[in-house]
Each structure stands twice: as C-alpha cells, then as structure tokens.
Design an enzyme around this catalytic site. Structure first.
Site, short mmCIF file in Angstrom:
data_model
loop_
_atom_site.label_atom_id
_atom_site.label_comp_id
_atom_site.label_asym_id
_atom_site.label_seq_id
_atom_site.Cartn_x
_atom_site.Cartn_y
_atom_site.Cartn_z
N SER A 1 -10.42 5.70 -4.52
CA SER A 1 -11.34 6.82 -4.69
C SER A 1 -10.90 7.83 -5.75
CB SER A 1 -11.53 7.53 -3.35
OG SER A 1 -10.29 7.93 -2.81
N LYS B 1 0.85 -1.19 0.00
CA LYS B 1 0.00 0.00 0.00
C LYS B 1 0.88 1.24 0.00
CE LYS B 1 -3.53 2.41 2.58
NZ LYS B 1 -4.58 2.31 3.57
N LYS C 1 -2.38 -1.47 -3.73
CA LYS C 1 -3.22 -0.27 -3.66
C LYS C 1 -2.37 0.98 -3.72
CE LYS C 1 -6.23 1.96 -0.38
NZ LYS C 1 -6.58 2.05 1.00
C1 PBG Z 1 -7.31 3.58 5.56
C2 PBG Z 1 -7.71 3.36 4.16
C3 PBG Z 1 -7.56 4.26 3.12
C4 PBG Z 1 -8.21 3.72 2.04
C5 PBG Z 1 -8.72 2.48 2.41
N1 PBG Z 1 -8.38 2.27 3.73
C6 PBG Z 1 -6.94 5.62 3.10
C7 PBG Z 1 -5.57 5.81 3.53
O1 PBG Z 1 -4.82 4.88 3.75
O2 PBG Z 1 -5.19 6.97 3.72
C8 PBG Z 1 -8.34 4.38 0.70
C9 PBG Z 1 -9.50 4.01 -0.11
C10 PBG Z 1 -9.77 4.88 -1.27
O3 PBG Z 1 -9.09 5.90 -1.53
O4 PBG Z 1 -10.71 4.55 -1.99
N2 PBG Z 1 -6.41 2.85 6.17
#
Ligand code: PBG
Length: 334
Positions: free
Chosen positions: A284, A204, A258
């Site tokens: 998103s 991630k 991700k």
């Molecule tokens: C939080 C999390 C995030 C997303 C999913 N779980 C945001 C982040 O890590 O800042 C992002 C999902 C998206 O942008 O659709 N741990």
C-alpha cells in the site's frame, strides 16, 4: 572529420541496439504481461458499492456485488488471480478475531460470489487475524500484548479451512508465526483440500510501508504497538533465506517477499537460491507514494507504475501482487 577515438574503436557500441523501438523490443531481457499480475483488492461488508480509501488514491473498498464484477473484469483483462483483503464492520471485531472463522462472513461470501462470477480467476486469501481483531495484531495476544505463536497458529488453521471450504484456490498466511505452513499443509491434507495451494508470505518485514493498508482494512486506529516481534527486521537478508527455506520444507507451493520495491535484493536472492515461484508484494505505501507524487505532477505516474512492475520481473519475481493490477493490465492491453 575527427573522432575522439582511435580508428578501430569503439567496435562495440551498445547504443546500436537502442536506436529504435523494434530493436529495443527484440533485445529486451524482461517483459511484463497481465499474466504476471495479482490484483490486490479490498472488500467490505457494507451496502455501498465503492468506498474510496483516502490514503490510496484510485483504490476503493468494494462490496460483494462490485467484487464479483471486478472478478469478471480481471478475467477480461487476463489477470490470473485476485488477492482479497477484508474491511469488516468494527462492531464485529474482538480480541480473538473470531469473525475470521465465520463461514457466512465477508471473506467466504466474497469468495463464492467471485467464483460464481468468474470461475477461471484464481482467488487468494490472506490468512491472518488483523482485519478481525480489536487490537489490530495478526494473532492472539497475551496480557502483555505479545502475539502467541502456537495458539495463533491453531486459529489460523481454522480460518484457512473456512476459506478453502468457501472455494479459495490459494491460502496465503501473512502472519509470520513459526511453523504455521507445516501445520496448515497437514490440516489441508487431513480435510481433503489436497489441491488447495499455499502461498507463504515467507519473507515479510516489519515495515512502515503498510501504513495505508491499515486505513484500507480499518485496523489503523486499532493497532497497539508494532509487529516487530513477529515480522522481520529490515536490516536482515540471511534471515529471509532461512524463513523461505523453512516454509518450502514445510510445504509452501509458492513464496512471497514483502514489501516489494525496497526489498528487490531479497526478491533476487530468494528467486536465485530456491527454484520456486516467488512473488513480490507492491504494498500500500509503495502504491501511495507513486500516486501522491503523480497527483502533484512530480512524476509521470503511469510510466513509474510500469517501470516498478517491470523491475520486479527483472529482480526475478514470477509475478507481482499490486493495487495497480487493473490499471497496468489495461495499459498492457491497449
Ligand atoms: C496482514 C497484512 C498486511 C498486509 C497484507 N496482509 C499488513 C501487516 O502485516 O501489517 C499489507 C498490505 C499492504 O500494505 O498493502 N497480515
């Protein structure tokens, strides 16, 4: 009639297999089906049924009843699983994200409602504190704002157990703390949740593509600083393989990469290197870009939606977590 080619050339004309749809279908290498989709769904603890998320046209926060109805809809569309993301009343947020441990909280309530409505649909829960903390970080912070690894892991275990207890099929740690998968697997085994699956957000990245999600779950105004001390540097690819290798060794059943589209190279490397189900998260910001361009008439939104989803399959993903799940499944069923 003259041709620009010598008599015998070209014996191989690749366009022959493109001349009509039946032969294109017969020879296509990848296929997208509703069974490849995980519906990324934002839920909220208010009264209102559906609240639009302005940065994500077409996405709405659902209350518990609407979420249960959506689970039925997923079953009908052949979407195998839903990943839920909570937006809670800001008054319930605190430094430690303690609402994440409330067995009567939004997430456990939604899990139960969805399982009652559509038991055959898999429920995947994000394990991280950011929807619950006043500072918007995924874990506990010290005075300097640094996210504490082992202290955070201890809380995440509790959060995941609350989710498992409520009936979550899959717990999906998205926090990027070191060692959390091993600790979580042990905690689940010790408490009898031997069949609760772990989908690790293994690779991630610290990404700008999460922007609209912060509005969706209401952590946008809260976030102090960034997440670069725990999420990966977008410059790195070998590091992703190390993250995935560790998570598999620690007991992850499935792994995730991700964001999605800007990281297809990582999806490819991970799926080729490890023989483990690998999911991509079309996040998103990826969703928002497509919708914004489509709304301006600059691209054909449906076509680009389907093309991006297929591209994840081509890169080797087992499936895709996406805000387009419902729309794409509808199109595939049509
Ligand atoms: C939080 C999390 C995030 C997303 C999913 N779980 C945001 C982040 O890590 O800042 C992002 C999902 C998206 O942008 O659709 N741990």
């Amino acid at each position: 009639m003259t041709t620009p080619f010598p008599q015998s050339f070209p014996a191989t004309r690749l366009r022959r297999l493109r001349q009509s749809s039946w032969i294109r279908n017969l020879t296509s290498e990848n296929v997208l089906t509703p069974a490849d989709l995980i519906w990324s769904m934002v839920v909220h603890d208010g009264e209102e049924g559906r609240i639009p998320v302005s940065a994500m046209p077409g996405v709405e926060r659902l209350n518990v009843a609407e979420a249960a109805a959506a689970a039925k809809r997923a079953a009908k569309l052949g979407i195998p699983a839903i990943a839920i993301f909570p937006h809670i009343d800001p008054a319930k947020k605190d430094e430690d994200g303690s609402e994440s441990l409330n067995p009567e909280g939004l997430v456990p309530t939604v899990i139960k409602a969805m399982k009652d409505a559509a038991p055959e649909v898999g429920i995947i829960c994000d394990v991280a504190l950011d929807p619950f903390t006043s500072h918007g970080h995924d874990g506990l912070i010290d005075e300097a704002g640094y996210v504490l690894n082992d202290e955070t892991t201890a809380v995440l275990l509790e959060q995941a157990l609350v989710q498992a207890q409520a009936g979550a099929d899959v717990v999906a740690p998205s926090d990027m703390m070191d060692g959390r998968i091993g600790a979580l697997r042990s905690a689940l085994e010790e408490t009898g949740f031997t069949n609760t699956m772990i989908l690790s957000y293994a690779a991630k990245y610290a990404s700008g593509f999460y922007g609209p999600y912060r509005e969706a779950i209401g952590s946008a105004t809260a976030l102090i600083g960034d997440k670069k001390t725990y999420q990966q540097d977008p410059a790195n690819t070998d590091e992703a393989l190390r993250e995935v290798a560790l998570d598999i060794q620690e007991g992850a059943d499935m792994v995730m990469v991700k964001p999605g589209l800007p990281y297809l190279d990582i999806v490819r490397r991970v799926s080729e290197t490890f023989a483990i189900p690998t999911f991509a998260f079309q996040v998103s910001g990826e969703y928002a870009m497509i919708q914004a361009a489509a709304q301006n008439g600059w691209i054909d939104g449906e076509r680009v939606m389907m093309e991006t989803l297929l591209s994840f399959k081509r890169a080797g993903a087992s499936g895709i977590i996406t805000y387009f799940a419902e729309a794409a499944a509808e199109r595939l069923q049509a």
